[in-house]
Design an enzyme around this catalytic site. Structure first.
Site, mmCIF file in Angstrom:
data_model
loop_
_atom_site.group_PDB
_atom_site.id
_atom_site.type_symbol
_atom_site.label_atom_id
_atom_site.label_comp_id
_atom_site.label_asym_id
_atom_site.label_seq_id
_atom_site.Cartn_x
_atom_site.Cartn_y
_atom_site.Cartn_z
ATOM 1 N N HIS A 189 53.852 27.827 -15.217
ATOM 2 C CA HIS A 189 52.690 28.696 -14.528
ATOM 3 C C HIS A 189 53.132 29.416 -13.086
ATOM 4 O O HIS A 189 53.432 30.495 -13.144
ATOM 5 C CB HIS A 189 51.533 28.047 -14.245
ATOM 6 C CG HIS A 189 50.800 27.553 -15.381
ATOM 7 N ND1 HIS A 189 50.700 28.365 -16.916
ATOM 8 C CD2 HIS A 189 50.640 26.180 -15.824
ATOM 9 C CE1 HIS A 189 50.142 27.538 -17.768
ATOM 10 N NE2 HIS A 189 50.092 26.351 -17.253
ATOM 11 N N ASP A 219 51.950 27.512 -24.566
ATOM 12 C CA ASP A 219 50.830 26.514 -23.891
ATOM 13 C C ASP A 219 49.749 26.168 -24.850
ATOM 14 O O ASP A 219 49.889 25.318 -25.625
ATOM 15 C CB ASP A 219 50.332 27.232 -22.708
ATOM 16 C CG ASP A 219 49.635 26.383 -21.478
ATOM 17 O OD1 ASP A 219 49.506 24.955 -21.809
ATOM 18 O OD2 ASP A 219 49.303 26.748 -20.667
#
Length: 461
Positions: A272, A323
Site C-alpha cells: 500500500h 488484495d
C-alpha cells in the site's frame, strides 16, 4: 511444454513491440532463448496474436474472494476501512480448509484470466475456527497450495506474523484468534513450505503491519531470516488512522520508523504505502525496498491515493496487488491507478514521462513488469532468458484492439478495452487458458458456488 518453441508475429520485448519473435522454452520450463527478427521456423508453434509478458499479483488474501461484493451497503452513519475489517473478520472466522481450497481455485483461475500467472499470498488465516491449531498447523496453507496446483498458477506463500491488535495492545482481539503467530512459527512454516518441493510453489515471510507485529517480534524474525534471499512483505501506511497511531506510539510515521529502526533492503515489499511524505519516499528509495500498490482495493476501502508521481520519480520498484479481490485483472488495476491520479490532481497522463516514455500505459506496465520478480522471490520475470516461460497472447479482435496502430496497443488495452482481451495464458510453457476458459473451469466454479451458498445461504448477510 518443455523444449517447446513459440513464434509470435509481434511481442512486447525489452520495453517495445518487436516483430517475428521466437520464444524457446528450456527443459526446466524457463526461457532458454528469445530472438526477434526470425521468420517462422519449421516446427515452431505460431501464436495467434501479439504476445505480452504476464505480471505477478504481489498481494492477495485469497479468502476475501468469498467477501467480494458483499460489503457494499451502509447501515450506519459511517463506513470505512475499520468497519469493513470487522465485517471481514466474520468471514475469516467461518472458512474451513476445504472451503478455502475451493475459494482459492476460483480466485486463481480468475487471476489467470486477468493476466496474472504468479500470486503472492499474504496468508494469515492459519488456525481452526476456535483458534486452536490444526493437526497439521499448515492445513490452510496446503489448501491454497492445492488450489494453485489445480489451476496451474504460480504461488508464493507468505505466512504472516500476526501477534497484536494494535500499537499499544499486547494481545489479539477474540475475532483475530485464527491469525495468531510468532516469529518462530512463521520461520518454521516458511521452511516447511519450501521443503515440500511442490512445482510452482515457493515461500517467503510477511509481517501483518507495525500495529500487529511490534519491534521485538520483527527483530526476532529478522534474526531468523538473516541473509537468506527471500521476499519480506508488510502492510504499511494504508490508513491515515494507522499513521496517527504510529506517531502517537513511536513519535514517527510508519515508513519513517521502519526505515530508521529495521533497515529494510531490496527483499522488502511495502504493501500500500498510500500515505507518505517526500522524506519517507526518499528513505524507501535509498533502502532498495519496493512498494505494492492495490488500486482497486484501495479505492473500494476508501484508503486514499498514493503519491504515484513521487514514487515514480524516486525510482522505487512498483508492483500490483489484487488484495481483497474486488478487482482481479491487472488491466483494470493499472487503469484505476492512473485514473485515481487524474481525479486527484485534475490533469491527464500523470504517469507519463514526456520525452522518455510519453505513454502512461507503457510506463505503468513497464514499472509493474520490472517490479514483478522481487515480491515473488524471483531473480527474473517476463520475456527474459532465465525467467519462467509465462506469457499472454492478446486477442487482436478484442474490444479496444481492433484497428489500433501497434504503437498505441498498450494505450488502447488499458484505457480503451473492455471484456475478455486474452486469447491464451501460458505458465511455465504450458497453456492454462484457451479463449478465456480453463480445462477445470466447470468443476472449480461449481465447487465455489457450493461454498458460497454454504457461507451465505443466498442472503449475503
Amino acid at each position: 511444454m518443455s523444449g517447446a518453441r513459440y513464434w509470435a508475429a509481434e511481442a512486447w520485448l525489452d520495453g517495445r513491440w518487436q516483430r517475428e519473435v521466437l520464444l524457446e522454452v528450456g527443459a526446466d520450463g524457463h526461457w532458454s532463448r528469445i530472438t526477434a527478427g526470425v521468420p517462422l521456423p519449421e516446427g515452431a508453434v505460431q501464436l495467434e496474436g501479439p504476445v505480452l509478458p504476464s505480471l505477478v499479483d504481489a498481494h492477495s488474501h485469497a479468502f476475501q474472494r468469498a467477501f467480494a461484493g458483499l460489503a457494499e451497503r451502509r447501515d450506519s452513519e459511517s463506513d470505512d476501512f475499520w468497519s469493513w475489517r470487522d465485517r471481514m473478520y466474520g468471514v475469516a472466522l467461518r472458512i474451513t480448509p476445504e472451503q478455502l481450497k475451493s475459494i482459492g481455485a476460483q480466485l486463481y483461475l480468475e487471476l489467470l484470466r486477468g493476466g496474472y500467472t504468479q500470486v503472492c499470498e499474504f496468508h494469515y488465516l492459519q488456525h481452526r475456527e476456535d483458534g486452536t491449531a490444526y493437526e497439521d498447523e499448515l492445513a490452510m496453507a496446503w489448501a491454497l497450495a492445492e488450489a494453485a496446483e489445480q489451476v496451474g498458477m504460480g504461488l508464493t506463500l507468505l505466512p504472516v506474523l500476526y501477534a497484536h491488535a494494535g500499537f499499544q495492545q499486547p494481545a489479539l482481539r477474540p475475532d483475530q484468534r485464527r491469525f495468531a503467530t510468532d516469529a518462530d512459527w512463521i520461520w518454521n512454516a516458511r521452511s516447511r513450505l519450501n521443503a515440500a518441493g511442490r512445482p510452482l510453489l515457493n515461500a517467503g515471510v510477511a509481517l501483518h503491519s507495525l500495529r500487529a507485529a511490534h519491534g521485538d517480534d520483527i527483530r526476532r524474525l529478522q534474526a531468523l531470516v538473516g541473509d537468506t534471499d527471500l521476499p519480506i512483505h508488510i502492510h504499511i501506511s494504508e490508513q491515515q488512522q494507522e499513521v496517527r497511531d504510529c506517531l502517537a506510539a513511536t513519535g514517527q510515521r510508519p515508513m519513517q520508523w521502519l526505515c530508521n529502526e529495521l533497515r529494510p533492503d531490496a527483499r522488502w515489499q511495502l504493501v500500500h504505502a498510500t500515505h507518505s511524505t517526500p522524506a519517507e519516499i526518499e528513505q524507501v528509495a535509498a533502502s532498495g525496498a519496493g512498494i505494492v500498490i492495490c488500486p482497486g482495493t484501495e479505492a473500494n476501502l476508501g484508503d486514499g491515493l498514493c503519491d504515484l508521481p513521487g514514487w515514480l520519480k524516486a525510482g522505487v520498484p512498483i508492483s500490483l496487488g489484487s488484495d481483497s479481490h474486488v478487482t482481479r485483472d491487472w488491466v483494470e488495476e493499472l487503469r484505476w491507478l492512473e485514473y485515481g491520479q487524474r481525479l486527484g490532481l485534475q490533469r491527464r497522463n500523470v504517469a507519463s514521462a514526456p520525452g522518455a516514455r510519453p505513454s502512461s500505459a507503457e510506463r505503468l506496465f513497464e514499472a509493474a513488469l520490472a517490479g514483478s520478480a522481487a515480491p515473488a522471490g524471483f531473480s527474473a520475470w517476463g520475456l527474459r532468458v532465465g525467467a519462467r516461460a509465462d506469457f499472454l497472447v492478446l486477442d487482436p479482435q478484442a474490444s479496444g484492439q481492433l484497428g489500433v496502430p501497434v504503437t498505441h496497443r498498450l494505450d488502447a488495452l488499458i484505457f480503451g478495452g473492455q471484456g475478455q482481451v486474452l486469447r491464451q495464458v501460458f505458465v511455465a510453457g504450458h497453456c492454462r487458458l484457451e479463449q478465456g476458459r480453463h480445462a477445470a473451469q466447470a468443476r472449480v466454479s461449481a465447487d465455489f458456488d457450493v461454498v458460497m451458498q454454504t457461507l451465505w445461504g443466498g442472503s449475503g448477510e
